[in-house]
Design a protein around this motif. Structure first.
Motif, PDB file in Angstrom:
ATOM      1  N   PRO A 229       0.809  -1.225   0.000  1.00  0.00           N
ATOM      2  CA  PRO A 229       0.000   0.000   0.000  1.00  0.00           C
ATOM      3  C   PRO A 229       0.840   1.273   0.000  1.00  0.00           C
ATOM      4  N   LEU A 230       1.947   1.276   0.742  1.00  0.00           N
ATOM      5  CA  LEU A 230       2.717   2.516   0.812  1.00  0.00           C
ATOM      6  C   LEU A 230       3.501   2.773  -0.466  1.00  0.00           C
ATOM      7  N   LEU A 231       3.708   1.722  -1.265  1.00  0.00           N
ATOM      8  CA  LEU A 231       4.395   1.917  -2.543  1.00  0.00           C
ATOM      9  C   LEU A 231       3.418   2.344  -3.636  1.00  0.00           C
ATOM     10  N   GLY A 232       2.138   2.459  -3.318  1.00  0.00           N
ATOM     11  CA  GLY A 232       1.124   2.774  -4.318  1.00  0.00           C
ATOM     12  C   GLY A 232       1.519   3.884  -5.284  1.00  0.00           C
ATOM     13  N   PRO A 233       1.873   5.070  -4.779  1.00  0.00           N
ATOM     14  CA  PRO A 233       2.240   6.149  -5.700  1.00  0.00           C
ATOM     15  C   PRO A 233       3.440   5.775  -6.577  1.00  0.00           C
ATOM     16  N   THR A 234       4.429   5.118  -5.990  1.00  0.00           N
ATOM     17  CA  THR A 234       5.595   4.690  -6.774  1.00  0.00           C
ATOM     18  C   THR A 234       5.163   3.721  -7.865  1.00  0.00           C
ATOM     19  N   THR A 235       4.320   2.749  -7.506  1.00  0.00           N
ATOM     20  CA  THR A 235       3.898   1.747  -8.474  1.00  0.00           C
ATOM     21  C   THR A 235       3.153   2.398  -9.633  1.00  0.00           C
ATOM     22  N   LEU A 236       2.275   3.332  -9.313  1.00  0.00           N
ATOM     23  CA  LEU A 236       1.549   4.023 -10.387  1.00  0.00           C
ATOM     24  C   LEU A 236       2.525   4.714 -11.332  1.00  0.00           C
ATOM     25  N   PHE A 237       3.486   5.404 -10.742  1.00  0.00           N
ATOM     26  CA  PHE A 237       4.476   6.112 -11.538  1.00  0.00           C
ATOM     27  C   PHE A 237       5.250   5.139 -12.429  1.00  0.00           C
ATOM     28  N   VAL A 238       5.672   4.029 -11.838  1.00  0.00           N
ATOM     29  CA  VAL A 238       6.444   3.049 -12.605  1.00  0.00           C
ATOM     30  C   VAL A 238       5.597   2.483 -13.741  1.00  0.00           C
ATOM     31  N   VAL A 239       4.337   2.192 -13.466  1.00  0.00           N
ATOM     32  CA  VAL A 239       3.468   1.616 -14.499  1.00  0.00           C
ATOM     33  C   VAL A 239       3.307   2.603 -15.661  1.00  0.00           C
ATOM     34  N   VAL A 240       3.048   3.872 -15.322  1.00  0.00           N
ATOM     35  CA  VAL A 240       2.853   4.861 -16.386  1.00  0.00           C
ATOM     36  C   VAL A 240       4.123   5.021 -17.219  1.00  0.00           C
ATOM     37  N   THR A 295      -3.530   6.741 -29.158  1.00  0.00           N
ATOM     38  CA  THR A 295      -3.541   5.586 -28.264  1.00  0.00           C
ATOM     39  C   THR A 295      -2.745   5.880 -26.999  1.00  0.00           C
ATOM     40  N   LEU A 296      -1.581   6.523 -27.196  1.00  0.00           N
ATOM     41  CA  LEU A 296      -0.735   6.874 -26.058  1.00  0.00           C
ATOM     42  C   LEU A 296      -1.482   7.795 -25.096  1.00  0.00           C
ATOM     43  N   LEU A 297      -2.183   8.769 -25.677  1.00  0.00           N
ATOM     44  CA  LEU A 297      -2.922   9.734 -24.872  1.00  0.00           C
ATOM     45  C   LEU A 297      -4.010   9.026 -24.061  1.00  0.00           C
ATOM     46  N   VAL A 298      -4.778   8.187 -24.754  1.00  0.00           N
ATOM     47  CA  VAL A 298      -5.863   7.477 -24.071  1.00  0.00           C
ATOM     48  C   VAL A 298      -5.303   6.608 -22.953  1.00  0.00           C
ATOM     49  N   LEU A 299      -4.231   5.877 -23.266  1.00  0.00           N
ATOM     50  CA  LEU A 299      -3.604   4.989 -22.275  1.00  0.00           C
ATOM     51  C   LEU A 299      -3.216   5.770 -21.018  1.00  0.00           C
ATOM     52  N   THR A 300      -2.561   6.909 -21.228  1.00  0.00           N
ATOM     53  CA  THR A 300      -2.089   7.704 -20.098  1.00  0.00           C
ATOM     54  C   THR A 300      -3.266   8.246 -19.293  1.00  0.00           C
ATOM     55  N   LEU A 301      -4.270   8.776 -19.995  1.00  0.00           N
ATOM     56  CA  LEU A 301      -5.417   9.340 -19.289  1.00  0.00           C
ATOM     57  C   LEU A 301      -6.123   8.285 -18.457  1.00  0.00           C
ATOM     58  N   VAL A 302      -6.346   7.123 -19.054  1.00  0.00           N
ATOM     59  CA  VAL A 302      -7.038   6.050 -18.342  1.00  0.00           C
ATOM     60  C   VAL A 302      -6.264   5.679 -17.087  1.00  0.00           C
ATOM     61  N   GLN A 303      -4.953   5.493 -17.243  1.00  0.00           N
ATOM     62  CA  GLN A 303      -4.147   5.090 -16.087  1.00  0.00           C
ATOM     63  C   GLN A 303      -4.217   6.117 -14.974  1.00  0.00           C
ATOM     64  N   VAL A 304      -3.998   7.380 -15.346  1.00  0.00           N
ATOM     65  CA  VAL A 304      -3.936   8.413 -14.316  1.00  0.00           C
ATOM     66  C   VAL A 304      -5.302   8.590 -13.658  1.00  0.00           C
ATOM     67  N   ARG A 305      -6.357   8.687 -14.484  1.00  0.00           N
ATOM     68  CA  ARG A 305      -7.696   8.868 -13.938  1.00  0.00           C
ATOM     69  C   ARG A 305      -8.093   7.717 -13.016  1.00  0.00           C
ATOM     70  N   PHE A 306      -7.841   6.506 -13.500  1.00  0.00           N
ATOM     71  CA  PHE A 306      -8.279   5.319 -12.784  1.00  0.00           C
ATOM     72  C   PHE A 306      -7.522   5.153 -11.480  1.00  0.00           C
ATOM     73  N   LYS A 309      -6.755   8.305  -7.801  1.00  0.00           N
ATOM     74  CA  LYS A 309      -7.596   8.384  -6.612  1.00  0.00           C
ATOM     75  C   LYS A 309      -7.274   7.264  -5.640  1.00  0.00           C
ATOM     76  N   LYS A 310      -6.934   6.115  -6.191  1.00  0.00           N
ATOM     77  CA  LYS A 310      -6.817   4.937  -5.333  1.00  0.00           C
ATOM     78  C   LYS A 310      -5.495   4.856  -4.583  1.00  0.00           C
ATOM     79  N   VAL A 311      -4.406   5.312  -5.203  1.00  0.00           N
ATOM     80  CA  VAL A 311      -3.105   5.033  -4.601  1.00  0.00           C
ATOM     81  C   VAL A 311      -2.617   6.127  -3.665  1.00  0.00           C
ATOM     82  N   HIS A 312      -3.199   7.321  -3.757  1.00  0.00           N
ATOM     83  CA  HIS A 312      -2.666   8.382  -2.898  1.00  0.00           C
ATOM     84  C   HIS A 312      -3.425   8.443  -1.592  1.00  0.00           C
ATOM     85  N   TYR A 313      -2.684   8.720  -0.527  1.00  0.00           N
ATOM     86  CA  TYR A 313      -3.327   8.762   0.774  1.00  0.00           C
ATOM     87  C   TYR A 313      -3.084  10.093   1.443  1.00  0.00           C
TER      88      TYR A 313
END
Ligand SMILES: Nc1ncnc2c1ncn2[C@@H]1O[C@H](COP(=O)(O)OP(=O)(O)O)[C@@H](O)[C@H]1O
Ligand SMILES: [Mg+2]
Lengths: 313, 381
Positions: A229-240, A295-306, A309-313
């Motif tokens: 859970p505490l790596l959430g923001p890092t994981t999101l960043f790495v995935v993007v 496609t790149l734009l959609v991919l990035t938007l979906v990831q960030v939007r989705f 909210k979930k990974v930041h505390y």
């Protein structure tokens, strides 16, 4: 926050004060534009204008060297999506992104956690895994050719040694994409690992000890209670970051397979290169570029939007 | 009944000896403060009791059972961290529930959504929610249950941390400087709340602090640790009135106790180069230092005890009382006295002062800096 909103109390002043404040705010705004100006111009000249040009080219049949250019509307896009071989480049790219992102994130996180828990030799392993990041891929591709060579390659020799039949990894329709994906994972592993190591270092030790006292006595349960859970923001960043990098896969295809056999390993960026610089079909290449960018734009938007909210505390 | 026993525990970090053989016996429901300056090894001792650190020698017993080979989770203790260590991604309710969830549900039952499938997990979850609500009510944080730690003030975080520690009723509650991150006013309030909480829940408590006021006001007994050694353990009054050594006497009490070299033997008392007669009460004792607290240095004309003349060096007005720093004769020794405002006003008019050391409250220390119990000697004289 837009300029001026930091001073809500000015809205309630009398008229004289209000006009005074407004002109003050106008001045602030002008100064702000002055500061932002050079960077904005640069952005327009190097990014926005070229992209717009690409969008316009995509609607023409321009070929390099041809004098007559015709406006063809969406014909390039229709051609792209009606040709199975072209469609395959998009599918290949998306598969490549899905597999390498998943693979490199899971592996790099595991490697980072394992290296951090080592009693010694951490610097050594960090360096080993980081090596592919600092070396250029074109040079390392030679090593991969040596490993994957059908008769003299290290991989097939090892397989024969344990009694298994090898493959012609890079020239077999069924193995070429998985092989490229593996190479992609190998390429991204080191960089992702470094990001995860930084994320791990930022977790205070107190949390692990609190979890241990709270009853998470195994390393496994502490991982799920604290690390993940505490790596959430890092994981999101790495995935993007990984997804964007994987989406731009080019070098390994250009050097190792050239999209062969029969387009089985062709990807978006490589087909742009092929159409634009090989066949000089600028209009068609621009259309694929537009597909690539969208496609790149959609991919990035979906990831960030989705995920934001979930990974930041 | 004894609840925690620390027996001759030693710990080195590399070549630094952090704990040099500490022994403690704490009985059930007792509130003991570990008091010492920063760096003396308090946290290390607490971590050894918790099982987060392994001692080099000695042993720890909890509720009559040796726990040296048990991990922190199996020791039936809870620890409130200096940083609170509340999980930032969980709500207050989830934070408090963690110790219960970890203990009452298996790894599989903890999977999200499983309580919808398993009746057992569902009843356990319901019980946990009830226990969490109950402890939250008693810590007065019931209205915060849905917040994340990032949205809480320091005092509220503190309460949540204590609630998480108490929710599973540990046999020992350990606290490491829990008030050090709060502002002065809140600290005073939380001091009383923690004492009240201890009275209600009755958990055996070991409370680490470097703040003597906290130790004095909260603890049943204080263990003074200096330099990795247990100097003295006793009630606040014992520590203050009968300190075991000059070091304890100097560490406890503010402003610091006055320590003056002296010679005291059968011939009488020589203090600051002057022989004093009329110190009948001290007959039969011998000492190398006397200690006298600022409030026991008086300007009374009447009374028993040696008097000295001194020069006023500085005056501090504190509202209800005042502090006077004075230099004795030519020796350069400074003494501090705590006086009422009348004396302070009079002292402002002059630059010398004749003070008396109240004989009854004088402490005697030997050459080895340990206190000499002269009331016993007096009894036999
Ligand atoms: N993990 C460690 N490694 C090395 N030295 C340590 C470690 N933990 C504590 N120390 C040292 O031990 C001494 C006591 O530390 P600590 O128990 O935290 O003191 P306190 O809590 O009383 O301030 C300090 O000098 C500190 O530097
Ligand atoms: Mg400490």
């Amino acid at each position: 926050m837009p300029l001026g909103e930091e001073y809500p109390e000015t809205r309630e002043g009398n008229d004289v004060r209000l006009t005074g404040m407004l002109s003050f705010e106008k001045r602030r705004e002008r100064v702000a534009w002055l500061f932002a100006g050079p960077a904005t111009l640069l952005l327009i000249a190097t990014l926005i204008l070229p992209s717009l040009t690409i969008f316009i080219f995509a609607l023409t049949d321009w070929q390099f060297g041809q004098s007559a250019v015709r406006f063809v509307g969406l014909a390039n896009f229709v051609e792209y999506f009606s040709d199975p071989q072209s469609r395959q480049t998009l599918i290949n790219t998306l598969v490549y992104v899905a597999v390498t992102v998943t693979g490199s994130v899971v592996l790099s996180l595991s490697v980072a956690v394992l290296i951090e828990s080592l009693p010694f030799g951490r610097t050594f392993f960090r360096a080993v895994y980081f090596l592919p990041v600092v070396s250029t891929f074109v040079a390392m591709a030679t090593v991969w050719e040596l490993i994957l060579h059908p008769t003299m390659g290290l991989l097939n020799i090892s397989l024969r040694f344990v009694g298994l039949a090898g493959y012609d990894w890079l020239h077999d329709r069924s193995t070429v994409m998985p092989t490229l994906c593996l190479i992609g994972i190998w390429e991204m592993l080191g960089f992702n690992m470094v990001l995860f190591l930084a994320g791990l270092k930022a977790i205070p030790r107190d949390y692990y000890e609190a979890a241990e006292i709270d009853g998470a006595s195994s390393a496994w349960s502490r991982f799920w209670t604290v690390t993940w859970p505490l790596l959430g923001p890092t994981t999101l960043f790495v995935v993007v970051i990984s997804a964007i990098r994987a989406f731009r896969v080019f070098e390994s295809v250009a050097v190792l397979t050239r999209g062969d056999p029969g387009g089985a390993s062709d990807v978006l960026l490589y087909s742009i290169y092929k159409e634009g610089f090989g066949f000089l079909r600028i209009g068609y290449a621009s259309a694929i570029t537009v597909i690539f960018l969208l496609t790149l734009l959609v991919l990035t938007l979906v990831q960030v939007r989705f995920a934001d909210k979930k990974v930041h505390y | 009944m004894q609840s925690l026993r620390v027996d001759n525990v030693r710990k080195n970090f590399g070549t630094t000896k952090v704990l040099r053989g500490i022994s403690l016996d704490i009985s059930k429901t007792e509130f003991v403060a570990l008091l010492g300056p920063s760096g003396c090894g308090k946290t290390t001792l607490l971590r050894i009791i918790a099982g987060l650190e392994r001692q080099d020698a000695g042993s720890v017993d909890i509720a009559g059972r040796c726990v040296d080979d048990l991990g922190p989770a199996e020791r039936d203790i809870a620890l409130v961290f200096q940083s609170y260590a509340l999980y930032p991604h969980l709500t207050v309710a989830q934070n408090i529930a963690v110790p219960l969830v970890m203990r009452r549900l298996s790894a599989v039952q903890r999977l999200p959504g499983l309580s919808r499938l398993s009746g057992y997990a569902r009843t356990q979850r319901r019980d946990i929610a009830r226990d969490v609500a109950q402890i939250a009510e008693s810590m007065e944080i019931g209205h915060l249950l849905d917040r994340k730690p990032g949205q809480l003030s320091g005092g509220q975080k503190q309460r949540v941390a204590v609630a998480r520690a108490l929710v599973r009723k540990p046999s020992i509650l350990l606290m490491d400087e829990p008030l050090s991150n709060l502002d002065a006013k809140l600290r005073v309030q939380m001091r009383q709340e923690i004492v009240g909480m201890h009275r209600r829940h009755g958990a055996t408590t070991v409370y680490v602090t470097h703040d003597q006021t906290e130790a004095m006001t909260m603890a049943d007994r204080i263990a003074v640790i200096l330099n990795g050694e247990l100097q003295q353990i006793g009630t606040p009054a014992e520590i203050y009135k009968q300190p075991a050594s000059i070091d304890v006497a100097e560490f406890v009490g503010s402003p610091k106790i006055n320590i003056l070299p002296c010679t005291l033997n059968t011939h009488g008392l020589t203090l600051l180069g002057t022989a004093h007669a009329g110190t009948a009460g001290l007959a039969g004792a011998s000492a190398a230092f006397i200690g006298i607290r600022p409030e026991h240095v008086t300007v009374d004309v009447e009374g028993e005890g040696p008097t000295v003349r001194c020069k006023i060096a500085s005056l501090e007005y504190l509202g209800s009382e005042a502090l006077i720093q004075a230099r004795v004769g030519d020796s350069g020794e400074e003494i501090c006295l705590r006086t009422d405002i009348d004396v302070f006003e009079r002292a402002k008019q002059s630059d010398t002062l004749k003070v008396r050391f109240s004989a009854r409250n004088m402490l005697l220390f030997g050459q080895d800096r340990r206190r000499i119990d002269w009331s016993a000697a007096q009894g036999t004289a």
